[in-house]
Design an enzyme around this catalytic site. Structure first.
Site, PDB file in Angstrom:
ATOM      1  N   SER A 144      -8.854   5.463  -3.332  1.00  0.00           N
ATOM      2  CA  SER A 144      -9.197   6.240  -2.134  1.00  0.00           C
ATOM      3  C   SER A 144      -9.872   7.517  -2.581  1.00  0.00           C
ATOM      4  CB  SER A 144      -7.915   6.575  -1.373  1.00  0.00           C
ATOM      5  OG  SER A 144      -8.182   7.568  -0.407  1.00  0.00           O
ATOM      6  N   TYR A 159       0.419  10.165  -2.131  1.00  0.00           N
ATOM      7  CA  TYR A 159      -0.757   9.293  -2.043  1.00  0.00           C
ATOM      8  C   TYR A 159      -1.883   9.823  -2.935  1.00  0.00           C
ATOM      9  CZ  TYR A 159      -4.131   6.155   0.172  1.00  0.00           C
ATOM     10  OH  TYR A 159      -5.072   5.174   0.414  1.00  0.00           O
ATOM     11  N   THR A 162      -1.019   9.504  -6.697  1.00  0.00           N
ATOM     12  CA  THR A 162      -0.999   8.136  -7.228  1.00  0.00           C
ATOM     13  C   THR A 162      -2.401   7.523  -7.259  1.00  0.00           C
ATOM     14  OG1 THR A 162      -0.388   7.232  -5.052  1.00  0.00           O
ATOM     15  CG2 THR A 162       1.402   7.630  -6.630  1.00  0.00           C
ATOM     16  N   VAL A 192     -10.549   3.156   7.216  1.00  0.00           N
ATOM     17  CA  VAL A 192     -10.632   1.836   7.850  1.00  0.00           C
ATOM     18  C   VAL A 192      -9.495   1.661   8.863  1.00  0.00           C
ATOM     19  CG1 VAL A 192     -10.480  -0.642   7.397  1.00  0.00           C
ATOM     20  CG2 VAL A 192     -11.738   0.830   5.823  1.00  0.00           C
ATOM     21  N   THR A 194      -6.747   0.101  10.030  1.00  0.00           N
ATOM     22  CA  THR A 194      -5.647  -0.810   9.667  1.00  0.00           C
ATOM     23  C   THR A 194      -4.350  -0.094  10.044  1.00  0.00           C
ATOM     24  OG1 THR A 194      -5.418   0.195   7.496  1.00  0.00           O
ATOM     25  CG2 THR A 194      -6.917  -1.702   7.647  1.00  0.00           C
TER      26      THR A 194
HETATM   27  N1  LIG Z   1      -7.092   2.047   5.631  1.00  0.00           N
HETATM   28  C1  LIG Z   1      -7.717   3.062   5.062  1.00  0.00           C
HETATM   29  O1  LIG Z   1      -8.329   3.928   5.750  1.00  0.00           O
HETATM   30  C2  LIG Z   1      -7.750   3.193   3.559  1.00  0.00           C
HETATM   31  C3  LIG Z   1      -8.527   4.227   3.009  1.00  0.00           C
HETATM   32  C4  LIG Z   1      -8.595   4.350   1.626  1.00  0.00           C
HETATM   33  C5  LIG Z   1      -7.888   3.458   0.834  1.00  0.00           C
HETATM   34  N2  LIG Z   1      -7.133   2.477   1.395  1.00  0.00           N
HETATM   35  C6  LIG Z   1      -6.412   1.581   0.504  1.00  0.00           C
HETATM   36  O2  LIG Z   1      -6.706   0.238   0.825  1.00  0.00           O
HETATM   37  C7  LIG Z   1      -5.594  -0.605   0.457  1.00  0.00           C
HETATM   38  C8  LIG Z   1      -5.231  -1.510   1.621  1.00  0.00           C
HETATM   39  O3  LIG Z   1      -4.834  -0.663   2.688  1.00  0.00           O
HETATM   40  P1  LIG Z   1      -4.780  -1.116   4.222  1.00  0.00           P
HETATM   41  O4  LIG Z   1      -5.441  -0.058   4.995  1.00  0.00           O
HETATM   42  O5  LIG Z   1      -5.183  -2.535   4.359  1.00  0.00           O
HETATM   43  O6  LIG Z   1      -3.198  -0.941   4.448  1.00  0.00           O
HETATM   44  P2  LIG Z   1      -2.142  -1.777   5.301  1.00  0.00           P
HETATM   45  O7  LIG Z   1      -2.773  -2.396   6.487  1.00  0.00           O
HETATM   46  O8  LIG Z   1      -0.990  -0.864   5.475  1.00  0.00           O
HETATM   47  O9  LIG Z   1      -1.758  -2.975   4.303  1.00  0.00           O
HETATM   48  C9  LIG Z   1      -1.071  -2.702   3.125  1.00  0.00           C
HETATM   49  C10 LIG Z   1      -0.736  -4.021   2.470  1.00  0.00           C
HETATM   50  O10 LIG Z   1      -0.033  -3.732   1.249  1.00  0.00           O
HETATM   51  C11 LIG Z   1       1.119  -4.564   1.250  1.00  0.00           C
HETATM   52  N3  LIG Z   1       2.181  -4.041   0.374  1.00  0.00           N
HETATM   53  C12 LIG Z   1       2.858  -2.872   0.468  1.00  0.00           C
HETATM   54  N4  LIG Z   1       3.770  -2.815  -0.513  1.00  0.00           N
HETATM   55  C13 LIG Z   1       3.672  -3.974  -1.227  1.00  0.00           C
HETATM   56  C14 LIG Z   1       4.347  -4.509  -2.346  1.00  0.00           C
HETATM   57  N5  LIG Z   1       5.354  -3.855  -2.936  1.00  0.00           N
HETATM   58  N6  LIG Z   1       3.962  -5.723  -2.826  1.00  0.00           N
HETATM   59  C15 LIG Z   1       2.968  -6.409  -2.225  1.00  0.00           C
HETATM   60  N7  LIG Z   1       2.305  -5.965  -1.150  1.00  0.00           N
HETATM   61  C16 LIG Z   1       2.656  -4.754  -0.663  1.00  0.00           C
HETATM   62  C17 LIG Z   1       1.546  -4.657   2.701  1.00  0.00           C
HETATM   63  O11 LIG Z   1       2.455  -5.730   2.861  1.00  0.00           O
HETATM   64  P3  LIG Z   1       3.617  -5.733   4.027  1.00  0.00           P
HETATM   65  O12 LIG Z   1       2.975  -6.310   5.255  1.00  0.00           O
HETATM   66  O13 LIG Z   1       4.675  -6.598   3.445  1.00  0.00           O
HETATM   67  O14 LIG Z   1       4.038  -4.299   4.233  1.00  0.00           O
HETATM   68  C18 LIG Z   1       0.185  -4.897   3.330  1.00  0.00           C
HETATM   69  O15 LIG Z   1      -0.203  -6.247   3.182  1.00  0.00           O
HETATM   70  C19 LIG Z   1      -4.481   0.332   0.008  1.00  0.00           C
HETATM   71  O16 LIG Z   1      -4.440   0.415  -1.397  1.00  0.00           O
HETATM   72  C20 LIG Z   1      -4.906   1.669   0.601  1.00  0.00           C
HETATM   73  O17 LIG Z   1      -4.379   2.767  -0.125  1.00  0.00           O
HETATM   74  C21 LIG Z   1      -7.046   2.328   2.743  1.00  0.00           C
END
Ligand SMILES: NC(=O)c1ccc[n+]([C@@H]2O[C@H](COP(=O)([O-])OP(=O)(O)OC[C@H]3O[C@@H](n4cnc5c(N)ncnc54)[C@H](OP(=O)(O)O)[C@@H]3O)[C@@H](O)[C@H]2O)c1
Length: 236
Positions: A144, A159, A162, A192, A194
Site C-alpha cells: 500500500s 498498517y 507493516t 479500492v 472492498t
Molecule cells: N482496499 C484497499 O483500498 C487497499 C488499498 C491498499 C492496499 N490494499 C491491500 O490489498 C490487499 C487485499 O485487501 P482487500 O481490500 O481485498 O481487503 P479485504 O476485502 O478485507 O480482504 C482481505 C482478505 O484477506 C484475508 N485474510 C485476512 N487474514 C488472513 C489470514 N490470516 N490468512 C488468510 N487470509 C487472510 C481475508 O479473509 P477472511 O474473509 O477470512 O477475513 C480476506 O479474504 C491487502 O493486503 C490490503 O492491505 C487494499
C-alpha cells in the site's frame, strides 16, 4: 507467457475483495489458480463462483499459521511440483482509529505483523523451492502507498509500519533472487472498494487487481525490487 495454460498461480486471502478478483483475472488468462483462504468452506465457495473464468482450485491456507503454510506448500508440491506465481494478498487492520503512541503492541500490532509481514515472509520461504522450479517465477507482495516512507506521517500505525516492512522484504528478496531470475515486486492496488477500503473508495476491484496481475505476468526482462501501482513506479 501470460496465456500458457500450464502456469500455476497461488493467491492468499482470495475468498473476497481484491484477491478474489485477481484469481478471476489470472484464470481468464489461462493460469491454473490456487484460490486460498483461511476457511476451507469459503475457499471452496469462492472457487465455485469463478468456475466460468477458468481453472480455479480452492486450498486452505491461513497466512498467520506456520503449520497451515507448510501444509499448503506440501500440497502444491505433490499436486503440481512447481509454482509460477505467488501473490501475497491477504492483509488486515487498516487501523485509522489508532495511534503509534497508544496502539496495543501485544494484541493488534502483533496480529498485524503476523499477517501482513511474517505471513508473506513465511509464504516466500515455504514456496521458494517450488518457485525455483518455474521457468518464470514471480512474487507479488500486495502492499500500500500507506507504507511509503517518502511521504509518511501520522496514519494507521500497525498498517503503515507493516506495509513499509513488507516493501523492505520485497527489495531484500528481489536482490537475493535476481540471479535465480525470480522477479519480486510490491504493488499498491490504490484505494479500492472492498471491506477494507470501504464502499466510498473510488476504484473498483477490477482496477485494483489489474496492477497485481500486471506484476504477476511480467516478461523475463521485467522489473524486480520495485513498488508499483497500475504498472507505474511509486515512491518508496
Ligand atoms: N482496499 C484497499 O483500498 C487497499 C488499498 C491498499 C492496499 N490494499 C491491500 O490489498 C490487499 C487485499 O485487501 P482487500 O481490500 O481485498 O481487503 P479485504 O476485502 O478485507 O480482504 C482481505 C482478505 O484477506 C484475508 N485474510 C485476512 N487474514 C488472513 C489470514 N490470516 N490468512 C488468510 N487470509 C487472510 C481475508 O479473509 P477472511 O474473509 O477470512 O477475513 C480476506 O479474504 C491487502 O493486503 C490490503 O492491505 C487494499
Amino acid at each position: 507467457m501470460t496465456t500458457n495454460p500450464s502456469r500455476i498461480a497461488l493467491v492468499t486471502g482470495a475468498n473476497r475483495g481484491i484477491g478474489l478478483e485477481v484469481c478471476r483475472q489470472l484464470a481468464s488468462r489461462g493460469f491454473v489458480v490456487l484460490l486460498t483462504a483461511r476457511d476451507a468452506a469459503k475457499a471452496k465457495a469462492a472457487a465455485k463462483k469463478l468456475s466460468n473464468a477458468g481453472r480455479v482450485e480452492p486450498l486452505l491456507l491461513d497466512v498467520a499459521d506456520p503449520a497451515s503454510i507448510k501444509k499448503a506448500a506440501a500440497e502444491v508440491a505433490s499436486r503440481y511440483g512447481h509454482l509460477d506465481v505467488l501473490i501475497n494478498n491477504a492483509g488486515i487492520n487498516y487501523d485509522t482509529w489508532e495511534t503509534a503512541e497508544h496502539a496495543d503492541i501485544d494484541a493488534a500490532v502483533m496480529e498485524t505483523i503476523t499477517t501482513n509481514l511474517l505471513g508473506p515472509w513465511r509464504l516466500c520461504q515455504a514456496f521458494l523451492p517450488l518457485l525455483r522450479k518455474s521457468e518464470a517465477g514471480r512474487i507479488v507482495n500486495v502492499s500500500s502507498e500507506s507504507g511509503s516512507l517518502a511521504n509518511m506521517g501520522a496514519g494507521p500505525p500497525a498498517y503503515q509500519v507493516t506495509k513499509a516492512a513488507l516493501n523492505a522484504l520485497t527489495r531484500t528478496l528481489a536482490g537475493e533472487l535476481r540471479s535465480a531470475h525470480i522477479l519480486v515486486n510490491a504493488v499498491c492496488p490504490g484505494w479500492v472498494a472492498t471491506a477494507m477500503g470501504g464502499a466510498g473508495a473510488p476504484r473498483s476491484v477490477q482496477e485494483g487487481a489489474a496492477g497485481i496481475v500486471w506484476a504477476s505476468t511480467l516478461p523475463d526482462n521485467g522489473p524486480t525490487g520495485g513498488f508499483f501501482r497500475d504498472g507505474k513506479p511509486l515512491l518508496w
